[in-house]
Motif scaffolding. Structure first.
Motif, PDB file in Angstrom:
ATOM      1  N   GLU A   1      -0.696  48.225  -7.017  1.00  0.00           N
ATOM      2  CA  GLU A   1      -1.181  48.405  -5.645  1.00  0.00           C
ATOM      3  C   GLU A   1      -2.444  47.585  -5.406  1.00  0.00           C
ATOM      4  OE1 GLU A   1      -1.509  52.433  -4.257  1.00  0.00           O
ATOM      5  OE2 GLU A   1       0.171  53.072  -5.507  1.00  0.00           O
ATOM      6  N   VAL A   2      -3.316  47.559  -6.415  1.00  0.00           N
ATOM      7  CA  VAL A   2      -4.544  46.777  -6.290  1.00  0.00           C
ATOM      8  C   VAL A   2      -4.213  45.294  -6.095  1.00  0.00           C
ATOM      9  CG1 VAL A   2      -6.609  45.970  -7.506  1.00  0.00           C
ATOM     10  CG2 VAL A   2      -5.973  48.385  -7.600  1.00  0.00           C
ATOM     11  N   LYS A   3      -3.249  44.790  -6.849  1.00  0.00           N
ATOM     12  CA  LYS A   3      -2.864  43.387  -6.712  1.00  0.00           C
ATOM     13  C   LYS A   3      -2.289  43.114  -5.329  1.00  0.00           C
ATOM     14  CE  LYS A   3      -1.917  42.674 -11.632  1.00  0.00           C
ATOM     15  NZ  LYS A   3      -0.899  42.370 -12.657  1.00  0.00           N
ATOM     16  N   SER A   4      -1.520  44.065  -4.805  1.00  0.00           N
ATOM     17  CA  SER A   4      -0.935  43.881  -3.471  1.00  0.00           C
ATOM     18  C   SER A   4      -2.024  43.831  -2.407  1.00  0.00           C
ATOM     19  CB  SER A   4       0.046  45.016  -3.162  1.00  0.00           C
ATOM     20  OG  SER A   4       1.171  44.967  -4.016  1.00  0.00           O
ATOM     21  N   ILE A   5      -2.988  44.739  -2.508  1.00  0.00           N
ATOM     22  CA  ILE A   5      -4.095  44.759  -1.551  1.00  0.00           C
ATOM     23  C   ILE A   5      -4.908  43.474  -1.658  1.00  0.00           C
ATOM     24  CG2 ILE A   5      -6.257  45.911  -0.911  1.00  0.00           C
ATOM     25  CD1 ILE A   5      -4.996  48.525  -2.017  1.00  0.00           C
ATOM     26  N   ASP A   6      -5.162  43.066  -2.880  1.00  0.00           N
ATOM     27  CA  ASP A   6      -5.971  41.864  -3.104  1.00  0.00           C
ATOM     28  C   ASP A   6      -5.277  40.635  -2.542  1.00  0.00           C
ATOM     29  OD1 ASP A   6      -8.313  40.622  -4.213  1.00  0.00           O
ATOM     30  OD2 ASP A   6      -7.076  39.855  -5.836  1.00  0.00           O
ATOM     31  N   ASN A   7      -3.975  40.545  -2.761  1.00  0.00           N
ATOM     32  CA  ASN A   7      -3.215  39.397  -2.285  1.00  0.00           C
ATOM     33  C   ASN A   7      -3.135  39.382  -0.767  1.00  0.00           C
ATOM     34  OD1 ASN A   7      -1.353  37.078  -2.874  1.00  0.00           O
ATOM     35  ND2 ASN A   7       0.075  38.402  -1.766  1.00  0.00           N
ATOM     36  N   ARG A   8      -2.822  40.529  -0.182  1.00  0.00           N
ATOM     37  CA  ARG A   8      -2.650  40.597   1.272  1.00  0.00           C
ATOM     38  C   ARG A   8      -3.984  40.413   2.007  1.00  0.00           C
ATOM     39  NH1 ARG A   8       1.192  43.465   4.330  1.00  0.00           N
ATOM     40  NH2 ARG A   8       2.546  43.222   2.496  1.00  0.00           N
ATOM     41  N   SER A   9      -5.055  40.941   1.448  1.00  0.00           N
ATOM     42  CA  SER A   9      -6.373  40.845   2.090  1.00  0.00           C
ATOM     43  C   SER A   9      -6.995  39.469   1.929  1.00  0.00           C
ATOM     44  CB  SER A   9      -7.333  41.883   1.509  1.00  0.00           C
ATOM     45  OG  SER A   9      -7.674  41.567   0.169  1.00  0.00           O
ATOM     46  N   GLU A  10      -6.519  38.718   0.913  1.00  0.00           N
ATOM     47  CA  GLU A  10      -7.061  37.403   0.575  1.00  0.00           C
ATOM     48  C   GLU A  10      -8.524  37.474   0.157  1.00  0.00           C
ATOM     49  OE1 GLU A  10      -6.252  34.846   3.892  1.00  0.00           O
ATOM     50  OE2 GLU A  10      -4.132  34.639   3.373  1.00  0.00           O
ATOM     51  N   VAL A  11      -8.943  38.646  -0.364  1.00  0.00           N
ATOM     52  CA  VAL A  11     -10.311  38.786  -0.878  1.00  0.00           C
ATOM     53  C   VAL A  11     -10.442  38.031  -2.197  1.00  0.00           C
ATOM     54  CG1 VAL A  11     -11.985  40.397  -1.876  1.00  0.00           C
ATOM     55  CG2 VAL A  11     -10.855  40.946   0.294  1.00  0.00           C
ATOM     56  N   GLY A  12      -9.513  38.274  -3.117  1.00  0.00           N
ATOM     57  CA  GLY A  12      -9.512  37.545  -4.381  1.00  0.00           C
ATOM     58  C   GLY A  12     -10.483  38.082  -5.415  1.00  0.00           C
ATOM     59  N   ILE A  13     -10.356  39.357  -5.777  1.00  0.00           N
ATOM     60  CA  ILE A  13     -11.279  39.911  -6.770  1.00  0.00           C
ATOM     61  C   ILE A  13     -11.037  39.334  -8.160  1.00  0.00           C
ATOM     62  CG2 ILE A  13     -11.670  42.071  -5.528  1.00  0.00           C
ATOM     63  CD1 ILE A  13      -9.753  43.443  -7.497  1.00  0.00           C
TER      64      ILE A  13
END
Length: 437
Positions: free
Chosen positions: A384-396
């Protein structure tokens, strides 16, 4: 462990399976059983590996020779791949991607049963091995990392002593004070950003869990704001900003050089870098080549404590898996078990063993003596974290936003650090809502 390994752990961890469709194997759900009698296991297996250095210098061949002392009828061949993520992703659109391979981070966790054979139940394997949760799908484990690492500051102990700092800082403020002492009392660069090589900046995300001493840190990312006041990434990113803003880094971050930084730290020209335990052996090697003392290389945890105790998160390297299409699953499983338990690979790399009852490597002896609490994060929300990171384009797990943070701190771009971090949090939480997290 080398630079490519960490690139895969950090930058690669954010990739999704958009470009890898696979073949829809008919052997989904297959198991790779552990062999009962080594003398009866046979076949030729191909092991895909990112460790091209160990293939080229003959180290992997030596491991195979030792393996054959137990499994004489299994022939092991290695395929060292420089662009591991890119090339293996393409191969996995067929059934021919070796018999044993490191799981590319591009493969979504839910798809593991399509591509890999099960190594057994998570309930059983977790009793013996670390990191099983990272490859568990529906109660079955599909990969096993042969070693692990901990995040921390690589530092030159001699330089820190010259600055009068002999105890590990326990707060970000104490850490900054230590760097300021180094700047005023020595000729060393207090902290080196490795800005130009980019990937080291992504290592700062590994502070998650270590700051809060929370094994549910990944779940917190999935369900909350990583840059809320006091949150792990807020604390870590603020420290990075303050280090740069206070002028405690190299004169021009755009001219840094990763390879050149290793002998500089070894010789005391650089005092500190945030990396991980994997880097200790590289810095010690650089010290030997430079005629410096390898014992000057130290490793300290993030400057934060809970109840007077430091915490450090353990994380896996690439996970080895058995190709679900392999004709020699038993031999492939034999290799993974042997390499994980008997090869000495973790010890050879001064790394954390995946075996829970194994002693800590020598480089972590100071952690043991100081009572640093080692945490293994619950990765059940990792996808889920990867999905949020990818969709948000934040890039943690990417270096981009921290390059912007460094530029902000050194005055190369306008803005306020709190506004910058709050903006990241807004993008993250808005994406959470859109995904129903």
């Amino acid at each position: 462990m080398n630079r490519r390994t960490l690139l895969a752990l950090a930058a690669g961890a954010a990739l999704l399976a958009s470009g890898c469709t696979g073949t829809g194997s008919s052997t989904k759900g297959a198991d790779a059983e552990a062999p009962d009698d080594p003398a009866k296991v046979s076949g030729t297996i191909t092991v895909l590996t990112h460790r091209t250095d160990l293939v080229q210098d003959g180290t992997m061949k030596k491991y195979a020779a030792e393996f054959n002392e137990t499994y004489p009828k299994v022939k092991v061949e290695f395929d060292g791949i420089t662009d591991y993520e890119g090339e293996v992703k393409i191969r996995m659109n067929t059934e021919n991607y070796g018999d044993v391979l490191m799981i590319p981070s591009v493969i979504e966790k839910k798809d593991y049963p399509r591509f890999f054979a099960s190594l057994g139940s998570e309930a059983e394997r977790s009793k013996k091995y670390r990191f099983t949760d990272f490859t568990t799908v529906d109660g079955k484990v599909y990969g096993q990392s042969p070693l692990g690492a901990l995040p921390g500051f690589i530092y030159n102990k001699k330089v820190w002593r010259q600055a009068g700092v002999t105890e590990w800082p326990t707060t970000p403020a104490e850490f900054l004070a230590g760097l300021k002492a180094i700047k005023s009392k020595t000729d060393a660069i207090p902290y080196y950003t490795n800005f130009k090589d980019k990937w080291p900046l992504s290592q700062w995300t590994d502070a998650k869990g270590s700051v809060s001493c929370d094994e549910q840190a990944t779940t917190r990312l999935a369900e909350g704001n990583p840059w809320a006041e006091g949150a792990d990434l807020r604390v870590a990113d603020t420290l990075l900003h303050d280090i740069v803003h206070e002028g405690l880094v190299e004169k021009d971050p755009t001219t840094t050089n990763w390879e050149a930084s290793k002998p500089k730290l070894a010789k005391g020209e650089i005092a500190t870098m945030w990396l991980g335990s994997w880097a200790v052996i590289q810095m010690q090697g650089a010290a030997k080549q430079a005629g410096a003392d390898p014992d000057d290389i130290g490793f300290m945890p993030f400057p934060a404590q809970k109840g007077g105790t430091f915490c450090a998160v353990t994380s896996p390297d690439y996970n080895q898996a058995v190709n679900v299409n392999s004709s020699h699953k038993e031999a492939a499983r034999a290799w993974i078990d042997w390499f994980t338990e008997k090869s000495g690979y973790a010890q050879d790399n001064l790394a954390l063993s995946p075996l829970k009852d194994a002693p800590l490597p020598g480089v972590l002896k100071p952690y043991e003596e100081a009572g640093v609490k080692l945490l293994e994060l619950d990765d059940s929300k990792g996808a889920e974290v990867k999905s949020i990171d990818n969709r948000s384009e934040v890039g943690i797990y990417k270096p981009d936003y921290r390059q912007e943070l460094v530029d902000l701190a050194r005055g190369a771009r306008k803005g306020d650090v709190d506004d910058f971090l709050d903006g990241l949090g807004e993008k993250w939480t808005e994406t959470q809502k859109s995904l129903g997290s």
